[in-house]
Design a protein around this motif. Structure first.
Motif, short mmCIF file in Angstrom:
data_model
loop_
_atom_site.label_atom_id
_atom_site.label_comp_id
_atom_site.label_asym_id
_atom_site.label_seq_id
_atom_site.Cartn_x
_atom_site.Cartn_y
_atom_site.Cartn_z
N ASP A 85 -55.21 8.82 59.44
CA ASP A 85 -55.88 9.00 60.72
C ASP A 85 -54.92 8.69 61.87
OD1 ASP A 85 -58.26 9.59 59.39
OD2 ASP A 85 -58.90 7.50 59.38
N LEU A 86 -54.93 9.54 62.87
CA LEU A 86 -54.09 9.33 64.05
C LEU A 86 -54.63 8.24 64.95
CD1 LEU A 86 -53.34 13.07 64.84
CD2 LEU A 86 -51.64 11.36 64.18
N GLU A 87 -55.91 7.94 64.83
CA GLU A 87 -56.54 6.85 65.57
C GLU A 87 -57.87 6.49 64.90
OE1 GLU A 87 -58.13 7.82 69.50
OE2 GLU A 87 -57.68 9.91 69.09
N PRO A 88 -58.36 5.27 65.06
CA PRO A 88 -57.70 4.14 65.72
C PRO A 88 -56.58 3.59 64.83
CG PRO A 88 -59.74 3.43 64.71
CD PRO A 88 -59.70 4.92 64.54
N LEU A 89 -55.64 2.90 65.44
CA LEU A 89 -54.50 2.35 64.72
C LEU A 89 -54.81 0.94 64.23
CD1 LEU A 89 -51.71 3.57 67.18
CD2 LEU A 89 -52.59 4.74 65.14
N ARG A 90 -54.33 0.62 63.05
CA ARG A 90 -54.54 -0.73 62.52
C ARG A 90 -53.61 -1.74 63.16
NH1 ARG A 90 -57.50 -0.80 57.81
NH2 ARG A 90 -57.64 -3.02 58.36
N GLN A 91 -52.42 -1.28 63.54
CA GLN A 91 -51.42 -2.13 64.21
C GLN A 91 -50.55 -1.23 65.06
OE1 GLN A 91 -50.97 -5.53 64.04
NE2 GLN A 91 -49.34 -5.34 65.54
N ALA A 92 -50.23 -1.66 66.27
CA ALA A 92 -49.42 -0.83 67.16
C ALA A 92 -48.83 -1.67 68.27
CB ALA A 92 -50.26 0.30 67.76
N ASP A 93 -47.86 -1.10 68.98
CA ASP A 93 -47.30 -1.76 70.15
C ASP A 93 -48.39 -1.94 71.21
OD1 ASP A 93 -44.85 -1.79 68.95
OD2 ASP A 93 -43.97 -0.18 70.16
N VAL A 94 -48.20 -2.91 72.05
CA VAL A 94 -49.17 -3.17 73.12
C VAL A 94 -49.36 -1.91 73.97
CG1 VAL A 94 -49.64 -4.54 75.17
CG2 VAL A 94 -48.59 -5.62 73.17
N GLY A 95 -50.59 -1.53 74.15
CA GLY A 95 -50.92 -0.38 74.99
C GLY A 95 -51.06 0.92 74.23
N VAL A 96 -50.48 1.02 73.04
CA VAL A 96 -50.55 2.26 72.26
C VAL A 96 -51.90 2.31 71.53
CG1 VAL A 96 -49.57 3.57 70.35
CG2 VAL A 96 -48.07 2.40 71.99
N LYS A 97 -52.65 3.39 71.76
CA LYS A 97 -53.99 3.51 71.19
C LYS A 97 -54.06 4.51 70.04
CE LYS A 97 -55.63 0.73 74.32
NZ LYS A 97 -56.02 -0.66 73.94
N ALA A 98 -53.13 5.49 70.03
CA ALA A 98 -53.19 6.55 69.03
C ALA A 98 -51.82 7.22 68.93
CB ALA A 98 -54.25 7.58 69.39
N SER A 191 -57.26 18.64 46.62
CA SER A 191 -56.76 18.64 45.25
C SER A 191 -56.45 20.02 44.72
CB SER A 191 -57.79 17.96 44.33
OG SER A 191 -59.02 18.68 44.34
N SER A 192 -57.02 21.06 45.32
CA SER A 192 -56.72 22.43 44.90
C SER A 192 -55.47 22.99 45.55
CB SER A 192 -57.91 23.35 45.22
OG SER A 192 -57.99 23.62 46.62
N GLY A 193 -54.86 22.19 46.45
CA GLY A 193 -53.68 22.66 47.16
C GLY A 193 -53.99 23.44 48.42
N ALA A 194 -55.27 23.50 48.80
CA ALA A 194 -55.67 24.23 50.01
C ALA A 194 -55.46 23.36 51.23
CB ALA A 194 -57.11 24.67 49.91
N HIS A 195 -54.96 23.97 52.31
CA HIS A 195 -54.75 23.24 53.56
C HIS A 195 -55.93 23.46 54.49
CE1 HIS A 195 -53.27 22.90 57.77
NE2 HIS A 195 -52.69 21.82 57.29
N ALA A 196 -56.29 22.40 55.21
CA ALA A 196 -57.37 22.50 56.20
C ALA A 196 -56.93 21.83 57.49
CB ALA A 196 -58.63 21.83 55.67
N ASN A 197 -57.23 22.47 58.60
CA ASN A 197 -56.99 21.84 59.89
C ASN A 197 -58.03 20.75 60.08
OD1 ASN A 197 -54.82 23.52 60.73
ND2 ASN A 197 -56.30 25.15 61.14
N ALA A 198 -57.57 19.53 60.17
CA ALA A 198 -58.48 18.40 60.29
C ALA A 198 -58.11 17.62 61.54
CB ALA A 198 -58.39 17.50 59.06
#
Length: 363
Positions: A85-98, A191-198
């Motif tokens: 996941d691009l956000e929320p972050l578990r740990q990051a620099d101060v001020g960085v949200k995503a 698992s089938s190797g199919a790509h999806a825009n998420a």
């Protein structure tokens, strides 16, 4: 006909000589115009990276470990990390949200006031998911821009191994790339190797997996050519690289098998000249490819009988003796729902020795 550099990089297992010990004999002429010294210096400043040396295909999609338990038999369609996941972050620099995508790399959001492209990215810990649905934390430990494309960044990542209770590189190492890195690619593969825009998710694709190999061969899914997105070409390549004929995520090849890949848009061209690593006269047409697998086949890459493919996906292919694609290429089986000639990619290979029918498997 001269081969394009890009074609050479894809179809051949190139060997780049090292500079160590490359000195001319004392009796050799030292002419600035040519001779041994000129050849010696012509090698300077040339990348010795694994990306130049290694272009053979392989068996892995993500290039990650299937399981943290090395003693447990695991299906090849499993991975310890399939999405992050691009956000929320578990740990990051101060001020960085995503984190956000910017072509072939990640950027911190909000962006730091100043710094390199990696500012606010390295040191981040993200929430990921394994193929079994369990959560896994993924840390970005380093960032290295590609020498060939500074806009594309390789990341050194670690994931939390809940079995060993320690951080580990989830990427599978092989002899050619013993300390693999990963590229951040938009979307997810199932698992089938199919790509999806998420939206909001990314895939960390390791160097020894098909997703990254296809990017290094020239099919960058975030790029375009003459107004056409390369995303479908990249997805087709991930099927081709693993000989995933049925489009179900199962490979039919062996690690490091050398093949020739070419497309109908001119990005990669068919090899026509013989070299130490590739002899077109010994290769033959194997298959044509679409994003969801092969559109038609002439034979299998690992030598198994065609009947095994027909049994694996019985509703997909049908016998089609002599379907011609042009350039002397013919199919013996084809899909009923797709015109073979509309395939985006095709490939040649040497084929396995007669009698070889063992199924390839990833580490």
């Amino acid at each position: 006909m001269n081969l394009s550099p890009r074609c050479l990089l894809v179809c051949l297992f190139l060997s780049v000589p090292t500079l160590a010990g490359a000195t001319a004999p004392k009796s050799a002429p030292r002419s600035a115009a040519g001779g041994p010294r000129a050849e010696h210096y012509s090698r300077r400043c040339q990348s010795q990276s694994a990306q130049r040396i290694a272009r053979p295909q392989g068996t892995m999609l993500w290039g990650t470990r299937r399981s943290w338990d090395s003693e447990k038999a695991t299906d090849e369609r499993n991975s310890v990390v399939v999405s992050v996941d691009l956000e929320p972050l578990r740990q990051a620099d101060v001020g960085v949200k995503a984190l956000r995508f910017a072509g072939g790399h990640l950027v911190a959001h909000p962006a730091p006031d100043a710094g390199a492209v990696t500012s606010g990215v390295v040191g981040t810990v993200l929430q990921g998911t394994a193929s079994d649905g369990k959560s896994v934390e993924v840390a970005i430990c380093g960032a290295e821009p590609s020498a060939e494309d500074p806009g594309m960044v390789f990341y050194r990542i670690e994931a939390w191994n809940a079995v060993a209770q320690e951080w580990e590189n989830p990427c599978v190492a092989v002899d050619r790339v013993p300390d693999p890195r990963a590229l951040a690619v938009s979307g997810v593969w199932d698992s089938s190797g199919a790509h999806a825009n998420a939206p909001g998710k990314l895939t960390f694709a390791c160097e020894n997996g098909a997703i990254t190999k296809c990017i290094l061969w020239g099919y960058k899914p975030w790029a375009s050519r003459d107004g056409r997105s390369l995303a479908d070409l990249h997805q087709s390549c991930t099927r081709l690289a693993r000989a995933d004929y049925c489009g179900n995520g199962r490979n039919h090849t062996h690690e490091d098998t050398t093949i020739d890949i070419y497309d109908r848009f001119g990005l990669l061209e068919r090899a026509t000249e013989t070299s130490r690593e590739w002899d077109p006269s010994k290769a033959s047409f194997e298959a044509a490819w679409a994003p969801d697998g092969a559109t038609c086949l002439s034979r299998t890459r690992d030598g198994r009988a065609m009947e095994t493919i027909l049994r694996e996906c019985p509703e997909r292919f049908q016998p089609a003796a002599g379907v011609a694609l042009g350039a002397g290429e013919h199919c013996t089986v084809r899909r009923a729902d797709v015109e073979p000639a509309t395939a985006l990619l095709r490939n040649l290979s040497y084929g396995a020795p007669k009698g070889s029918s063992s199924a390839a498997s990833a580490p």
